[in-house]
Design a protein around this motif. Structure first.
Motif, mmCIF file in Angstrom:
data_model
loop_
_atom_site.group_PDB
_atom_site.id
_atom_site.type_symbol
_atom_site.label_atom_id
_atom_site.label_comp_id
_atom_site.label_asym_id
_atom_site.label_seq_id
_atom_site.Cartn_x
_atom_site.Cartn_y
_atom_site.Cartn_z
ATOM 1 N N MET A 39 0.826 -1.213 0.000
ATOM 2 C CA MET A 39 0.000 0.000 0.000
ATOM 3 C C MET A 39 0.853 1.253 0.000
ATOM 4 S SD MET A 39 -3.113 -1.166 0.078
ATOM 5 C CE MET A 39 -4.269 0.080 0.653
ATOM 6 N N ASN A 43 8.276 6.896 5.688
ATOM 7 C CA ASN A 43 9.380 7.794 5.354
ATOM 8 C C ASN A 43 9.901 8.422 6.644
ATOM 9 O OD1 ASN A 43 9.551 7.600 2.534
ATOM 10 N ND2 ASN A 43 7.803 8.959 2.262
ATOM 11 N N ARG A 45 11.894 10.540 9.356
ATOM 12 C CA ARG A 45 12.646 11.797 9.329
ATOM 13 C C ARG A 45 13.101 12.113 10.760
ATOM 14 N NH1 ARG A 45 12.321 11.104 4.772
ATOM 15 N NH2 ARG A 45 11.189 12.241 3.153
ATOM 16 N N HIS A 51 17.721 27.510 14.195
ATOM 17 C CA HIS A 51 16.746 28.601 14.265
ATOM 18 C C HIS A 51 17.342 29.840 14.906
ATOM 19 C CE1 HIS A 51 13.139 30.805 14.893
ATOM 20 N NE2 HIS A 51 13.084 30.573 16.192
ATOM 21 N N ALA A 123 -1.493 16.341 24.839
ATOM 22 C CA ALA A 123 -0.478 17.210 24.243
ATOM 23 C C ALA A 123 -0.036 16.613 22.932
ATOM 24 C CB ALA A 123 0.708 17.353 25.187
ATOM 25 N N GLY A 124 0.569 17.446 22.098
ATOM 26 C CA GLY A 124 1.101 16.974 20.832
ATOM 27 C C GLY A 124 2.442 16.283 21.047
ATOM 28 N N ALA A 125 2.927 15.629 19.993
ATOM 29 C CA ALA A 125 4.253 15.004 20.062
ATOM 30 C C ALA A 125 5.288 16.071 20.402
ATOM 31 C CB ALA A 125 4.576 14.373 18.707
ATOM 32 N N PHE A 126 6.355 15.663 21.054
ATOM 33 C CA PHE A 126 7.488 16.519 21.431
ATOM 34 C C PHE A 126 7.176 17.478 22.581
ATOM 35 C CE2 PHE A 126 7.859 15.653 16.811
ATOM 36 C CZ PHE A 126 8.938 14.792 16.864
ATOM 37 N N ASN A 127 5.971 17.346 23.193
ATOM 38 C CA ASN A 127 5.688 18.153 24.370
ATOM 39 C C ASN A 127 6.592 17.700 25.505
ATOM 40 O OD1 ASN A 127 4.225 19.768 26.360
ATOM 41 N ND2 ASN A 127 3.509 17.782 27.097
ATOM 42 N N LEU A 129 6.378 19.446 28.702
ATOM 43 C CA LEU A 129 5.807 19.895 29.970
ATOM 44 C C LEU A 129 5.038 18.746 30.621
ATOM 45 C CD1 LEU A 129 4.414 23.411 28.949
ATOM 46 C CD2 LEU A 129 6.483 22.913 30.263
ATOM 47 N N PRO B 33 -5.704 5.002 2.916
ATOM 48 C CA PRO B 33 -4.499 4.295 2.478
ATOM 49 C C PRO B 33 -4.570 3.837 1.031
ATOM 50 C CG PRO B 33 -5.467 3.264 4.441
ATOM 51 C CD PRO B 33 -6.418 4.304 3.989
ATOM 52 N N ASP B 139 -0.668 12.271 17.325
ATOM 53 C CA ASP B 139 0.046 13.208 18.207
ATOM 54 C C ASP B 139 1.063 14.035 17.414
ATOM 55 O OD1 ASP B 139 1.822 11.059 17.881
ATOM 56 O OD2 ASP B 139 2.671 11.285 19.895
ATOM 57 N N GLU B 140 1.637 13.419 16.378
ATOM 58 C CA GLU B 140 2.548 14.194 15.537
ATOM 59 C C GLU B 140 1.754 15.178 14.673
ATOM 60 O OE1 GLU B 140 5.358 11.689 13.441
ATOM 61 O OE2 GLU B 140 5.784 10.590 15.280
ATOM 62 N N ASN B 142 -0.939 16.662 15.701
ATOM 63 C CA ASN B 142 -1.193 17.799 16.601
ATOM 64 C C ASN B 142 0.033 18.695 16.698
ATOM 65 O OD1 ASN B 142 -3.913 17.558 17.453
ATOM 66 N ND2 ASN B 142 -3.353 15.815 18.728
ATOM 67 N N PHE B 143 1.203 18.086 16.734
ATOM 68 C CA PHE B 143 2.444 18.862 16.757
ATOM 69 C C PHE B 143 2.545 19.728 15.493
ATOM 70 C CE2 PHE B 143 6.749 19.276 15.135
ATOM 71 C CZ PHE B 143 7.368 19.968 16.157
ATOM 72 N N PRO B 156 5.632 25.662 21.944
ATOM 73 C CA PRO B 156 6.222 24.758 22.954
ATOM 74 C C PRO B 156 5.294 24.482 24.137
ATOM 75 C CG PRO B 156 7.795 26.473 22.312
ATOM 76 C CD PRO B 156 6.461 26.860 21.731
ATOM 77 N N GLY B 158 2.820 22.795 25.035
ATOM 78 C CA GLY B 158 1.952 21.637 24.859
ATOM 79 C C GLY B 158 1.836 21.141 23.430
ATOM 80 N N HIS B 159 2.247 21.972 22.465
ATOM 81 C CA HIS B 159 2.144 21.574 21.048
ATOM 82 C C HIS B 159 0.757 21.056 20.724
ATOM 83 C CE1 HIS B 159 6.398 22.150 20.246
ATOM 84 N NE2 HIS B 159 6.665 21.506 21.358
ATOM 85 N N ILE B 160 -0.275 21.748 21.202
ATOM 86 C CA ILE B 160 -1.633 21.294 20.910
ATOM 87 C C ILE B 160 -2.534 22.500 20.701
ATOM 88 C CG2 ILE B 160 -2.199 20.927 23.378
ATOM 89 C CD1 ILE B 160 -3.845 18.414 22.105
#
Lengths: 196, 478
Positions: A39, A43, A45, A51, A123-127, A129, B33, B139-140, B142-143, B156, B158-160
């Protein structure tokens, strides 16, 4: 042996050291319902961005020194001269003149109040806190704008008086070096690495 | 303080009338997909041609320029995605351009196509939008969405993105909702309505028969917002064909689609709500300054405008849009709306920004039953139904396509084809979806005018697209 990518500036050029990306193989995505036919493919990364804070760098540097900096338009020809910005704006939103950097740490210690807030369970990824994250938006006397940050002790309420705290031990040089606690919080209640 | 100059308040003027003649959309879902993005775009374009009883090749022969809305390169890991789609649609070597204004990308894309036709540059333009938000885990995702906030000052935390709306919800609930449980229930009712209408829409990603209680018991994402208060993350594409009058007549000669007049007003405001300075409320034609004099007395704390409770960008989009088209009172002059319900709270905030209710009184639009297809309190048609597609909460939020989907949905009512398009048994089957036994035709009877609001970020960009049957204009020289 790999090491995190590191950067410094010399002669106004970036100097790089270490690994800025890591190789991970592509892996096929197959359909379990149809004989595992192909399918797609993953990828992967893993990159490190470089920055520049540019003219905002003094703000982020000052947090690690326990100071809250803002900016003020002092252009005598600006209709809105005297407007103070926090978040720190490098240039005035009206006249586009270069603003003056001012220290508002004492003002923040005496006039900061919660304008609004929320408690974030996800929370999103990479949080990094701790959850729940307690966002607070802080209003200051005499400042035109309302700063977004987070509360490290207690539960937020609209109108609550709060005090700034700073990650002065091993600062990350990000906005996360600034946090807030309710007025009356004791020094020993502060999170690791933070001071008033 | 924001002060406007006379030049900034010029009422936008188009050099000639502009029409939307058709549109189309793919199926919308959380993940696809089995399809590449170009397949979704071709599905949308093929549908648009089908509504004109034309082949895709025939419709393509009219297209002179193309405008492509795609919010997030980083979701698809493909720069110049516009070039890929343009190529796969076989539209080379025509001029094309990508448009990006966050959640308002779809509306902004149509804005550009409308201006191309209005100026005379093109007689027929394609506006096509898409997004695929299934290429990373949630979650990515959301980031990546939170990267649309200020990356140094906000992301930064919470990235949400839901969190940035939740602070607005908290402030609005406490000031204008007076911290009442009944206000929270009204927010939940919006989710019930939108998931419910999505059940009648074969394209929709999240049809659900739910109750207010289900919403109030759904998991907290960012207090006071819960999972069912939030929009979807979708995959899909939508398009619209924008023409001058001569081309519009030619393209619709064998179709049930009547060309509809189209205008777009646009506004903006700071990316960070933190930067929003206190200002006077720009008034709409149906408002007076006097009515807001005691706003802070009626709602203590509510006198800061737009603060964290209003969207100046939405207010300015309709400030221009209503004056372009002669809309005086949207509740009287329009027959339906499609609003950008990214969250239930932003739906309520927008009712006030666009003048459906005065500032502070948005909840009444839901509580009165006016926002429904059929008012549940009276059993009669709702005064100004909104989001009969299911909106972003029930139908989809495939960001670059969203605003175009909303505009298309409004047009289907003015064409009087909503029931035919959404009730089509074959479409339900082709999408692998079961048409509900209680499927209801949500066509707004006699719809002549409608509006779609497309909204970005925490209100950084907003477009107001107004559609009208050309025989029912409000202003001769519009």
């Amino acid at each position: 042996m790999s090491m995190f990518g590191q950067v410094y500036v010399k002669d106004n050029k970036y100097k790089l050291k270490g690994d800025f990306h890591h190789l991970t193989p592509n892996i096929p995505i197959r359909n379990a319902d149809e004989g595992w036919k192909l399918m797609g493919v993953t990828n992967p990364r893993d990159m490190t961005y470089i920055h520049s804070y540019g003219g905002e760098a003094p703000f982020f540097e000052a947090l690690g020194e326990g100071k809250l900096l803002a900016t003020r338009c002092d252009n005598p020809d600006c209709e809105f001269k005297g407007t103070i910005y926090e978040p720190f704006r490098i240039h005035c939103a009206d006249c586009l003149g270069k603003n003056t950097i001012i220290d508002i740490t004492e003002l923040a210690k005496t006039t900061s109040k919660v304008h609004t807030f929320m408690v974030c369970e996800r929370a999103g990824a990479f949080n990094i806190l701790d959850k729940p994250v307690k966002f607070i938006n802080i209003e200051f006397e005499g400042i035109a704008t309302i700063l977004m940050s987070y509360l490290s002790v207690g539960d937020p309420e609209i109108g609550m008086k709060v005090l700034p705290i700073f990650r002065t031990k091993n600062p990350t040089c990000t906005i996360l070096d600034l946090s807030w606690v309710p007025d009356g919080t004791k020094k020993e209640e502060l999170p690791e690495g933070f001071t008033f | 303080m924001i002060k406007f100059s006379k030049q900034q308040l010029k009422i936008p003027k188009m050099m000639r009338p502009v029409y939307m003649v058709t549109g189309g959309q793919s199926k919308f879902d959380r993940a696809m997909p089995d399809k590449r993005t170009e397949e979704l775009c071709i599905d949308a374009f093929t549908m648009a041609a089908g509504l004109l009883n034309m082949s895709p090749a025939e419709l393509k022969s009219y297209v002179h320029t193309a405008y492509y809305g795609h919010f997030a390169d980083h979701f698809g890991d493909q720069l110049l995605g516009e070039a890929v789609i343009h190529d796969r649609l076989g539209l080379d070597p025509l001029g094309n351009i990508g448009v990006k204004t966050g959640g308002a990308t779809g509306g902004s894309t149509v804005w550009e196509a409308v201006k191309a036709v209005a100026s005379g540059y093109s007689d027929c333009s394609l506006a096509m939008g898409w997004e695929r938000m299934d290429e990373v885990p949630t979650d990515e995702g959301n980031f990546l969405i939170a990267a649309a906030a200020d990356k140094d000052w906000e992301s930064p935390l919470g990235h949400i993105y839901t969190g940035y709306y939740a602070v607005m919800a908290q402030r609005y609930w406490q000031i204008f909702g007076k911290a009442e449980d009944s206000f929270r229930e009204t927010l939940a009712e919006i989710s019930v309505k939108h998931h419910g209408y999505a059940r009648m829409n074969p394209f929709a990603h999240s049809p659900k028969k739910i109750t207010v209680d289900d919403v109030l018991k759904s998991p907290v994402v960012a207090h006071p917002l819960r999972a069912l208060d939030c929009c979807l993350m979708s995959v899909g594409a939508a398009c619209a064909i924008i023409c001058d009058e001569k081309t519009a007549i030619e393209l619709t000669k064998n179709s049930a689609n009547k060309p509809v007049r189209i205008w777009v007003g646009a506004g903006s405001h700071t990316l960070r709500p933190a930067d929003r300075r206190d200002m006077d409320i720009p008034l709409l034609p149906n408002e007076t300054a006097d009515q807001y004099k005691d706003l802070g007395k009626r709602f203590p704390g509510g006198d800061r405008y737009p603060g964290f409770t209003g969207f100046l960008a939405a207010r300015m989009a309709v400030w221009y849009g209503y004056r372009m088209t002669g809309v005086n009172d949207p509740s009287e002059d329009l027959d339906l709306l499609e609003l950008h319900d990214a969250f239930t709270i932003s739906d309520v905030q927008t009712y006030e920004d666009i003048g459906v209710r005065p500032y502070g009184e948005g909840r009444d639009y839901v509580e009165s039953g006016d926002c429904y297809h059929t008012n549940p309190k009276t059993g009669k048609p709702g005064k100004l139904p909104s989001n009969l597609s299911g909106g972003l909460i029930g139908c989809m939020h495939a960001v670059g396509a969203t605003g175009i989907m909303q505009i298309f949905e409004v047009a289907t009512h003015i064409w009087n084809r909503w029931g035919e398009i959404h009730g089509d048994e074959k479409r339900w089957k082709d999408f692998g979806r079961k048409k509900p036994a209680d499927w209801t035709d949500l066509q707004v009877k006699g719809a002549k005018r409608g509006m779609a609001i497309s909204h970005a970020g925490v209100g950084s960009h907003v477009t107001a697209t107004i559609l009208m049957d050309p025989d029912h204009l409000l202003k001769e020289d519009a």
